[in-house]
Every structure is written in C-alpha cells, then in structure tokens.
Scaffold this motif. Sequence first.
Motif: not given
Lengths: 759, 235
Positions: A379-390, A400-404, A676-677
């Motif tokens: 989903x897009x939401x998950x990707x955005x979170x990942x993006x922001x976290x990086x 990376x763990x937070x995004x998992x 972390x995840x």
Amino acid sequence: MSAVWLAARAAVRRRRLQTAVVGIVVGVCTTMTVVAVGLLAVSSGPFDRAYAQQRGAHLSVTYDRAKVTDAQLTSAAAWSGVEAVAGPFSQATVELGAADRPRGMPLTVAGRADPAGPVDRLNLWNGRWATAPGEIVMNENPAGPGFRARIGDEFTTPDGVTLTVVGRAYSMSRSADAWVTPGQIAALNPSATQLLYRFAEAGTTSAMRAGEAEVTRGLTGARLGSTSYLVLREEAAREAATYVTFLIAFGVLGLAVAILIVGNVVSGAVVAGFRHIGVLKALGFTPTQVLAVYLTMVSVPAVAGCALGTALGNVLARPLLSQAFRNLGAEGIGVPLWVSVAVALGVPLTVALSAFVPAMRARRLPAAEAISAGSAPQSGGGLRVQRWLSGTRLPRAVSLGLGLPFARPARSALTMAAVVLGVTSVTLAIGLADSLTRYQRAEARSGAVQVEAFPAGGPDAGSAGDEALLRAAPGTRYLLGSLDLPVRQIGNTDQTMLRLYKGDTAALGQRVLDGRWPSAVGEVAVAKRFLVQRGLSIGDSFAIEAGEGVTRVRVVGMVLFNETETIIADWSTAALVVPEAFPDRFEIQLTGGTDPRAYMDALRGSGLMAVPPEGAEQFVVIVLVTVTLLTLMLAVVAALGVFNTAVLSTRERRRDLGMLKSIGMTPGQVVVMVVTSMAVLGALGGLLGIPIGVAVHRVVLPAMADAAQVGFPSAFLDVYEVPTLALLAVAGVAIAAVGALMPARSAARLTIAEVLHNE
Amino acid sequence: MTMSDEGNEPAVVQLSDVRKEYGDAVALDGISLRIRAGEAVAVMGPSGSGKSTLLNVIAGLDRPTSGSVVVHGDDLGRLDEKGLALFRRRRIGMIFQFFNLIDDLPALDNVALAAQLAGVAAPHARRRALELLDELGVAGRRNTYPAQLSGGERQRVAVARALMNRPALLLADEPTGALDSRVGEQVMDLLLDLNQIGQTLLMVTHDERLATRCASRVIEIVDGRVARERTLERA
Ligand SMILES: Nc1ncnc2c1ncn2[C@@H]1O[C@H](COP(=O)(O)OP(=O)(O)OP(=O)(O)O)[C@@H](O)[C@H]1O
Ligand SMILES: [Mg+2]
C-alpha cells in the motif's frame, strides 16, 4: 481426501515452528479457559448437588414457643406450594461447657428423633444417632476445619445436664449446631420451635419471599427469624465467585489472544505459502481442497494443544476448586466433565473459524498469481512511511525496522492486538495484586498494629492491671484492647461475636467505610457481608441474645473487616452484656524507633504474652499466585505471537536480508532492525494496553468485591502511579522484544550464500 | 599465514587453494586465483560448476571449507561475522542476477541505504546516491519503486548501490542474466566504463561475447576447478 491429508501433513512438517507455536498458544489458552469456565460451572454446582441430595431446607423458620403451638404450625405449613416439611422440632440455646468450665459456646440444639426425614436429611458420617437422654450429635462438616468434637466427649450445661457425643452429622441447611432426642430437648428449656420447608418454587429471592409469607401467614407475631438456602448457597459460592470474576476476565483475554494469534499464524502461513498454494493448484487441487489443506494444517496442532491444555487445566483447577469450596465439605472437586468436553470441542472450533478467513483467501488465490507473487505489492501509506523514515536521523537499521510493520499492516495489527491484550493483562494483574495487598494490609491493619499482647492465662484471664501495664510500657504509642463475647442474633443460627473495643480506636480500629465508629452504648459497626447477608443497613437495629438477656443494638457504621460474623462495639456496650470484664487482647502501635522485638522481650514475665501480628491471609496469596500464573501465561502467549510474526517476516524477507547483508549490514544491525520492528508494535501495544488494563481493573475489582460481599474503599482502586505505568509501558516493549529476539538472531546468523542459492 | 606477492601491481584478490564443500558436494575444489587492481575478470563455466560459490567466498558471504581468501589486504578467515559485514561495506560492491533491490524503498533510497548503513547521514547519502544515479542515467527514476522499474533500470540502480561506498572490488553474478541482449549489453558497457576509470571488476557470465568484450581475463571453471585461463586484448 487423502491428497489433502498428504499435502497438509507436508505443510505441517515444513512449518514445524509455526505448528509448534499454534500448538503451544492453543494449549495455554485452553488451560486458562478450562480453569475459568470450570470454576464458573462449579461455583454453584457442588452446593446444589449436595443440597439436593440432603433435601436441604429451602427455608428454615424459628418460632417463639410461647406464642404458637405445634398444631398451628403444622396446619400453616399445609400450603400447596410446600413440597415437604420437617418439624416442628423444639429448639433450645444451650451453653455447652466442660465440667471445669461450665460456660461455653451457646449452641442451637434441636430435638430430633431421626436424622432422615422429608427435609434436611442429615449426613450422619460418624457414630450413631442420639436415641437416649444424655446423648448428643454434633453438626460438623466432615471436611471442615475448626473445633471438632469426638465421640465420647462430654459436655455439661449450666443447669448441670451432662451430654455425651455419640455421633457427628452434617446438615447443609445448618438447621442446628447439635441434636438430641425429643425427650432430652424438653429438659433443656426449649424457647423456640423450628420448621424446615422445601418449596416447589424456590429458584429466586422473590419466590422464597412469597413462600415465606404463605407459611408464616397469621404467625408473624411468633416468627423469630428465618434462613433462606439462597443465602447459604451464595455463601458457599462466594469464595469461588471472587476467583471467578477475575478468572473470567483473564479467560476472556486469553481466548481473545488465542484467536488473534491463531488468526495471525494462519494468515501468515497462507501468505508465506503463496507459492505453495500455486503449486497445489497447478497440481490440480481444487480451491476447496486448498482450503482443506490449510484448515487441516492448523487443526492438527490446535487439536493436540487443546487436548494437552484441557488435561493441564483439569490438573490446575483441582487445587483451586478444592480451596475455593473447602467450606462446603465437598472434597476433591474437579472440573465437570461437560466443561472439559465443551472446551475441548469449542476451542478447536474457534481456531478453525479464525483460520477460515485467511484460508478462504488461499482458496480464492489464482494459481498464476500465487506462483509469481513472491513479493506482494504494498500500500501507498506503508511506502510513504518507509520513505519518510529513510530520511530521518535515526540509525538506518532502526529506521528500517520501524518501517517493517507497515509492509504488512494487517498482520502487524493482529500482532499488536496480541501485545495489547498481553499488556492489558499485565496491567490488570499488577493493579489487582496491588489493590488486594492494600485491602489485605488495611484489613489486617498491618503497619498500624505492630505488636499483639494477650493475658498469659488464656481467654478469661484478663485483669484490670493489663491495660495500665501496657500504657506504661516504654515504647507504647497507641493501645487498643478488645474482648470477644459469643452472642447470637435472634433468628439466626450463626454464631456471632460481639467485639468490645477500648482505647485508641481512631488510630488502631478498623477503617470505617460508611457511617461512623460506634461510640455509645448499644451502637455497633459490622462488615459489609454482615449487612448484606442479613438484609440490614446502617441505622437498622436488631436483637442479640447475650449472657442472660436480649439486647437491641443499632448499626451505626460499616467497617473494613473480614470477620463477617463479628459485631464491633464500644466498651461502654459491655455494660449491657457482662457485669465486669477486661480486654483479653491488646493491639499496640509503638513509638518511632522502638524495636518490636525488644518491646516484646521487655513484656516477658509481666503476665502478658506479646506476639507479632498475623500475616497475609491465605486467600490473597492464592489470588496473587493465580493472577501471576495467568499473567505469565498471557505474556508468554503474547510473546509467542510476536515470535511467530517475527519468524514469518524474517522468512519472507530472507532475500532482503541477504541483500542488506551483502551491502554490509552487520549481524548486530540485523538484530536491531528485527527487534525494532517488533518493539514498535510493543510500544504501541503498551500505549493502548495500559489504559485498557486500568479500565478493566476499575470494573473487575469492584465486581470481585461485590461477589465477595466485601466493602472495598474506592481509594484502593487508585493503584497506578507514574513509575508503575512507565514500567508497564516497558512491559509491552519487553514482551515484543523477547518474542522477536530469537528470530532476529537467527536472521542475523542466516548464511547469505544459502539464501541466494535457495531463492 | 604468509602470502607471496608475485606480481608488480598490488593484488586486490588473492585466493590460495580454496575448497568449499556442501556436505558431500564439492563446489570449489582447490582454487588459487589472483586479481590485480584495475583488472576486469570474467568467470565462465557450466551451470553448477561453482562460479557463484567463488564470488560468494570472495565477498565474504560464505566461508571456504579450507584455503585462504585475502581481499584488499584483509584475510577473510580472520574476520568474524561483523568484521565480514564491515569488510563488505567498505571494500565490496555486489550485483546479482535477481534480488537486488528492496521493494519497499524507491530507487534513491535503495542506493542511499548502502551508505546509511555505514552511518552516513540521510541528506549526504541521498546526495551521493543521486550523483551516482545521474552518472548511470537513471536519475529521472529516483523516486520510482523497483516494481515499476524496467529490468535494465533496476540493474543500473543496483550498480549505483554497489558503487555507493567506492568499493575496491565490484562483484557481479550474471548481472545481465535476467535482461534481454540489448539491455544486457548496455549494462556491460556500463561495467566496462567503470573498469576503464579504474574499478576492479570480477563478474560471472554465460555470455562469451560479453565476456570477451569487457574482460581483460577470462577464467573458466569446471567442477570447482580452474580449467582454463585466457588473457584478452581489449579494444
Ligand atoms: N548453499 C548451498 N547448499 C548446498 N549446496 C550448494 C549451495 N550453494 C551451492 N551449492 C552447490 O555447489 C555447487 C556449485 O554451485 P554454484 O551456485 O556455485 O554454481 P554456479 O556455477 O553458480 O551455477 P549456475 O551457473 O547455475 O549459477 C552446485 O552443485 C550447488 O548445488
Ligand atoms: Mg550461479
């Protein structure tokens, strides 16, 4: 069908770890359910069974002999709603003492020719029935504790009548404390007549009230008192009810966790088995067969876990039940068979249902998609979170763990729900333990009372000098003397104590929950259970029979007190009961810095015996042990849920892990990432679980107190303080981290070459 | 362990009698090999001959059963798991046939990741990643997720990520295997270009034409042994 079985068996073998997780989780949850439901089921069961067997009295009424004849009573009992009636039996209150101590406990003695009869068939478990004058049969619970008479013991009444114990019988109706022949009772100055009724309609309080109104019609002036079996029944179930309330809370939590985790495990198995599903379908398995494979795969460990859990639950419940129903005279109570059967059938069904949704998904999945779907797009939401976290400043392994968790939101939500319930139960358990401890400490007045002292000569050995001596003893800060006198509330067979207090009641007396402390002659304070069971409230008066005469006392307060058969009064009330008396027990608080040991030693030789006060009650210990056990179980189950999710997600991400390692992610960074995840789920779970736990505590505890008919100050509910809450927040993270650690480490050890080779 | 340095130029890779067994199967059967800085070496051989195993051993992704592996002065046998990870981070860039990128991250973050793991702050890592993507001609796709990239683009992003930490050695295991020949050739050209500006390169390929085009030396492996070695003249 055999193809399904083969495929399911292969799937079980290939997923040993998940299979084990399902088995253990289901097993633990089944154990909790069996204990909880078992307790609930028997909390009224054994009483009803034993009571029916004895044809126990639904209602026993005592009448004033001077105002009504036996014939009048018999005709009044002819009402059509009466199924059976026993009596009239003459009844006397007799003080049975030993030859050297003529004044003993006042007991209710009834004259009965026969232990059997239409109502209240006594269980004559030792010796024989009284057939001649001078013989007496004692009412004793065969399993009960406390004072026990022996065959051949002799008692003497104040009038000089000697009675020899020839038997011991047990009346669940508690119709009398002892029985003699009808001929003998006439010689004991009977003051009352008792009638024991069984009604056709006795299920409810209102039915009982209607029945009582019918059988006492026209006799109300002569009616001294009555006892409904509903009270006895409630009393029998009360101790169990206290357990049951929180066991139900824990049982429900446990079941919810079980369903969540099983759902999680199964949906994980489906996702992880996408390719497997594709292969099955390519092999020609129909969608329904695929569904069957997945259901079978989960059902096998679930059934095994359930069987073990049921057995373990039965084993664990036995000591708990026996403890809870000790007072019933029913020993070796186990979980009723139907409970075991229901749980053993219901739990796998629940598991199958929770497996159904993801299994349906497996059924629908097109073969081609299943085979190619190595990495499901997300989903897009998950990707955005990942993006922001990086882009954050966090170490990359952490971000990376937070995004998992966002990669599989549904699974993460289920895992988090398991953690929420885990944290909820830990919160609840800590709160419960704290509240109960506070209650117990307040009840025992621990902290307030540091030393107890008794006249060395025994109960009647108090003298005027004792109090003065203790007052003068160096180190005495507060002093509270007391004396217990056996009395009887008119119309009630229960032995009641009148406790007279003298001294620093404000500092050392029981905590007043409602009303005020008794201060004038004839004023009393009692425990909540006393009020509830006798239908009294503050301001009401009742008559007690004490010493020579009958005295009316008025309830002015309700106190925090476990001795529910005790009436507390000010020393001035002594004048109504005994001409001259002295306290035979002293409770003492010492001045700051006084060593209790030294204080007690100093009293040696003074004619007073000093001891430290009694410790916590066994019941609270049992509750605490149970709570701790169940909490551990739930925490383990929640950690297993996290463990399973971590295993699944590291398995699914093997190639990502291999890739990350190939670009230089260290084993430590892998552990940090995986932990972390899961810890992020634990942290969120903690944040939700704590308020829920606090709320449940606020509901469960008053319910427990109500069930136990215990007055519980609401101040004891405010047990959560900031450090406790902070600790609880850590608990969520800890549960998650513990569950994630092993998969994280095995992910860190993963040989990349192997991953690359196998993928 | 003493190593004799035979050539004039420093060796980036020095393998001595390396064996690798998987149970009974022998994947590498006593391989000795030396790669000097600036070389472009192609490894060829039939399927199952041990090519990937060789690369993995050199990258420290797998440990040999016996023999020694020294890369850029690091004796891999002496490094623990963490040491190997740090070694890869600093010295090695790897490209695989598949499985190169993390699906959850856009191209830019996939590339930046390699530096971020080493502790480089996000803005710096992203700046360098963008430079690399630009050099490899895929800067325009920096915000695209792997699933939406073409095979060639994906491989370019992978190359960019392999170069992120300025590795002493670039390892490529069939980098063009999953690509059609035109795109494969483009990727090969890219590797050739990199080699020509000094990047030491060791790649596995099945494609003789590609190998001869960009390698200075071809090593053929059969049954875990070096069967033939050719030095090529490059255009
Ligand atoms: N992790 C492993 N476990 C067991 N055996 C392995 C493993 N990795 C490789 N092998 C075996 O070692 C041998 C060499 O494998 P390797 O992958 O190096 O071959 P390859 O030359 O790369 O083949 P291909 O051209 O097909 O990629 C093979 O027989 C293979 O089955
Ligand atoms: Mg290979």
